[in-house]
Design a protein around this motif. Structure first.
Motif, mmCIF file in Angstrom:
data_model
loop_
_atom_site.group_PDB
_atom_site.id
_atom_site.type_symbol
_atom_site.label_atom_id
_atom_site.label_comp_id
_atom_site.label_asym_id
_atom_site.label_seq_id
_atom_site.Cartn_x
_atom_site.Cartn_y
_atom_site.Cartn_z
ATOM 1 N N ALA A 1 33.201 97.577 90.957
ATOM 2 C CA ALA A 1 31.856 98.063 90.643
ATOM 3 C C ALA A 1 31.562 97.935 89.153
ATOM 4 C CB ALA A 1 31.703 99.508 91.100
ATOM 5 N N LEU B 1 30.907 94.327 88.287
ATOM 6 C CA LEU B 1 29.561 93.952 88.698
ATOM 7 C C LEU B 1 28.521 94.529 87.743
ATOM 8 C CD1 LEU B 1 27.454 92.759 90.543
ATOM 9 C CD2 LEU B 1 27.763 94.703 92.099
ATOM 10 N N GLY B 2 28.671 95.793 87.349
ATOM 11 C CA GLY B 2 27.717 96.387 86.428
ATOM 12 C C GLY B 2 27.655 95.651 85.103
ATOM 13 N N ARG C 1 31.355 93.756 97.386
ATOM 14 C CA ARG C 1 30.936 93.564 95.993
ATOM 15 C C ARG C 1 30.063 92.314 95.851
ATOM 16 N NH1 ARG C 1 33.820 92.089 91.191
ATOM 17 N NH2 ARG C 1 35.038 90.756 92.549
ATOM 18 N N ALA D 1 27.363 100.149 90.253
ATOM 19 C CA ALA D 1 27.121 99.070 89.290
ATOM 20 C C ALA D 1 25.779 99.255 88.595
ATOM 21 C CB ALA D 1 27.158 97.718 90.008
ATOM 22 N N THR E 1 26.032 101.620 85.760
ATOM 23 C CA THR E 1 26.618 100.980 84.577
ATOM 24 C C THR E 1 25.575 100.158 83.848
ATOM 25 O OG1 THR E 1 28.819 100.900 85.599
ATOM 26 C CG2 THR E 1 28.394 99.375 83.784
#
Length: 623
Positions: free
Chosen positions: A237, A240-241, A284, A403, A406
């Protein structure tokens, strides 16, 4: 639902009824005790059904339509097979030429040209002169084989040299569609240059995109190379963020320079690293498309213009030097996740990558892995095979939510360049890496062949070494951190000790009581010892403390681990001390175990195995 069918003979069981029945059999534990999580805190439930509390599948969405979490194309991979992009990274250009031909013969449909300046461990082609490219690509037709670059800060120069070479060969520009892969932020991190001025990280971005559009209209000039964050320690996560924040920064920079939004988004490829949990990785990749569609919508894009272009690749940091054959399984799991998760292209790493320059076997098996999964396993013939799974759909939304938080956190400080300059990214990644390291060191996240089921006395693979890394060994917050590094360091110390003394350091396993009482503990202790490079010597005194002490003396060590308890463990400790034992540890039988008199400590199942072996090394005088 299955029980809506007239011929379905079984009544559905409500979740609350199932939960109560399960908790009765858990010995006092609750449903919440069965919950898990990724390293970056995304929760994973033990059961997913329509009536389990939590996020439910998004209704009414189909592959090929926004928000694209089910697939970027309506026909999924059936619209065009997944691209098998294999790395050419041999430091010898002539060998690399042979590698390119080998990979294309064995299933690759695209080649990734990796240059040494882009890899902190020194893997890759010599930095990109025209002569190197001419040699490596002598047998490759750029009109039929897609080329992708991984050249770090030298990407613009290498791209220009590549275009000059292709043009000199007379390849029509409309048939040349490379992925140049320029990510100035990731490149600066990999080169250990640091972000410097918050605005400096994106210098040259607009200029390179303009050059690419003018000379190679079909090229994809930019990459959001999220692999750098994954290898530094980010979980799925968080990776991805950070990727979304980078992509948003690229998009904003291009729009502020007056570039067309659709062309700007079309010029970005996301490159994600693949982890060890296949369903997490599938979710994801789906979450990546979901989130990017939202960002693209805010940029004013419509329909297919919002779809993310995704390349998924294995990570060198997840490969192991010890028992490298298990890397074949890791590559298979990663490739499976990439295909099922809907990536447009995938790279599988050779199993022997971290042992040195891969040989023909490593290259061939890596290329065969995605080829077999698609051409024989037909994984790409099903559109979104994970779609509708309450587990995957729930996890997709949970990862997307984490994500997105973030992304918002980074946007609040002014974007990705400023977040790097102010240390926010390093703090986020370091926090997740600390949790992963804890799991690895305690073997609650086991590494097969390294921290669990290790092979004692395993001979290393004979491979030519990679050249020295870009700037030598580094241990900064955003440097590459191999997952197995803590155990590899222990084994390196043990092997150095063996070279000095003629034998690896030994640990004595004292087997107490009947076999039924010590067998499981002995197996656990044996794996811990071998994982740290120790040579375990086992003995059962048959209830005779003197016989046990004699066996300890013959073992030639000063440390012991008690396995089992026959009611006379304290006497055994005393006998071992009398024969010179400097350290005596005891395997804990359970949560309520107390150490026997005279022992130096307990070893519970979740003990820090690395710290334990270091303590044994200290007792044995291992440098």
């Amino acid at each position: 639902m299955a029980d809506d069918r007239p011929d379905w003979p079984f009544a559905s069981i409500p979740f609350e009824v199932w939960r109560q029945a399960a908790e009765r059999d858990l010995g006092g534990r609750s449903w919440d005790d069965l919950r898990g999580s990724t390293e970056d805190g995304v929760g994973i439930l033990p059961l997913y059904t329509p009536d389990v509390p939590g996020r439910q599948p998004l209704p009414g969405e189909f592959p090929g339509v926004p928000p694209f979490h089910r697939h970027a194309r309506a026909a999924g991979s059936r619209a065009g097979r997944i691209e098998i992009r294999m790395d050419v990274d041999d430091p010898d250009p002539e060998r690399a030429r042979g590698t390119a031909s080998l990979l294309l013969r064995h299933g690759a449909s695209a080649l990734g040209l990796v240059f040494a300046g882009a890899d902190p461990d020194g893997r890759g082609l010599p930095e990109g002169s025209a002569d190197v490219l001419r040699t490596v690509l002598a047998d490759v037709d750029p009109a039929t084989v897609r080329l992708a670059l991984d050249a770090g800060t030298e990407t613009p120069a290498v791209a220009r040299a590549l275009v000059a070479l292709v043009t000199a060969r007379g390849v029509p520009v409309e048939r040349f569609a490379p992925r140049f892969g320029f990510d100035p932020l990731a490149a600066r991190v990999r080169a250990a240059a640091g972000p410097g001025d918050p605005g400096a990280g994106l210098d040259g971005l607009v200029e390179f995109v303009d050059w690419s559009g003018a000379h190679v209209p079909a090229a994809v000039p930019l990459a959001v190379d999220a692999r750098v964050w994954a290898e530094a320690g980010a979980g799925p996560a968080l990776e991805l963020g950070l990727a979304l924040a980078t992509g948003a920064s690229f998009l904003r920079t291009l729009l502020e320079a007056g570039r067309d939004p659709a062309a700007a988004a079309r010029g970005i490829e996301f490159r994600f690293g693949l982890g060890r949990e296949p369903f997490v990785e599938i979710a994801r990749l789906r979450a990546a498309r979901l989130c990017w569609a939202r960002i693209a919508e805010q940029a004013g894009l419509d329909g297919r213009q919002r779809a993310a272009r995704i390349h998924a690749a294995g990570l060198p940091a997840l490969r192991t030097r010890h028992d490298p054959w298990v890397n074949l399984l890791r590559g298979t799991v990663e490739t499976f996740a990439a295909i099922v998760g809907g990536a447009e292209s995938v790279s599988t790493l050779p199993f022997d990558l971290r042992c040195g320059v891969p040989d023909v076997l490593g290259r061939r098996l890596a290329a065969h892995t995605p080829a077999i999964l698609t051409l024989e396993g037909h994984l790409d013939r099903v559109i979104d095979p994970a779609g509708g799974s309450h587990f995957v759909e729930n996890l997709t939304l949970e990862i997307a939510s984490s994500a997105w938080k973030t992304l918002q956190q980074i946007e609040r400080v002014g974007g990705m360049s400023r977040a790097l300059a102010e240390g926010l990214v390093a703090r986020l990644v370091s926090g997740v890496r600390a949790e992963r390291d804890r799991r690895i060191r305690t073997r609650t996240a086991p590494i097969t062949g390294v921290s669990t089921t290790p092979i004692a006395g395993e001979p290393p693979l004979d491979r030519a070494p990679w050249p020295a890394g870009v700037a030598g060994p580094k241990d900064g917050p955003l440097d590459r951190h191999p997952w197995a590094a803590p155990f590899e360091a222990l084994r390196d110390r043990a092997e150095a000790h063996a070279r000095r003394t003629g034998a690896r350091p030994r640990i004595f396993l004292a087997l107490l009581g009947p076999a039924a009482g010590h067998r499981a503990q002995a197996l656990w202790a044996r794996h811990l010892a071998v994982a740290g490079g120790l040579d375990p010597v086992e003995a059962d005194g048959g209830g005779d403390r003197h016989a046990l002490a004699e066996a300890f003396s013959r073992a030639g060590t000063g440390a012991a681990i008690l396995c089992g308890d026959d009611g006379h463990a304290a006497a055994a400790v005393e006998a071992l001390r009398a024969r010179g034992a400097r350290l005596v540890l005891q395997v804990a039988a359970g949560a309520g175990t107390t150490p026997v008199e005279g022992a130096d400590g307990l070893l519970p199942r979740d003990v820090d195995a690395v710290a334990t072996v270091e303590r044994i090394f200290e007792a044995l005088g291992v440098a």
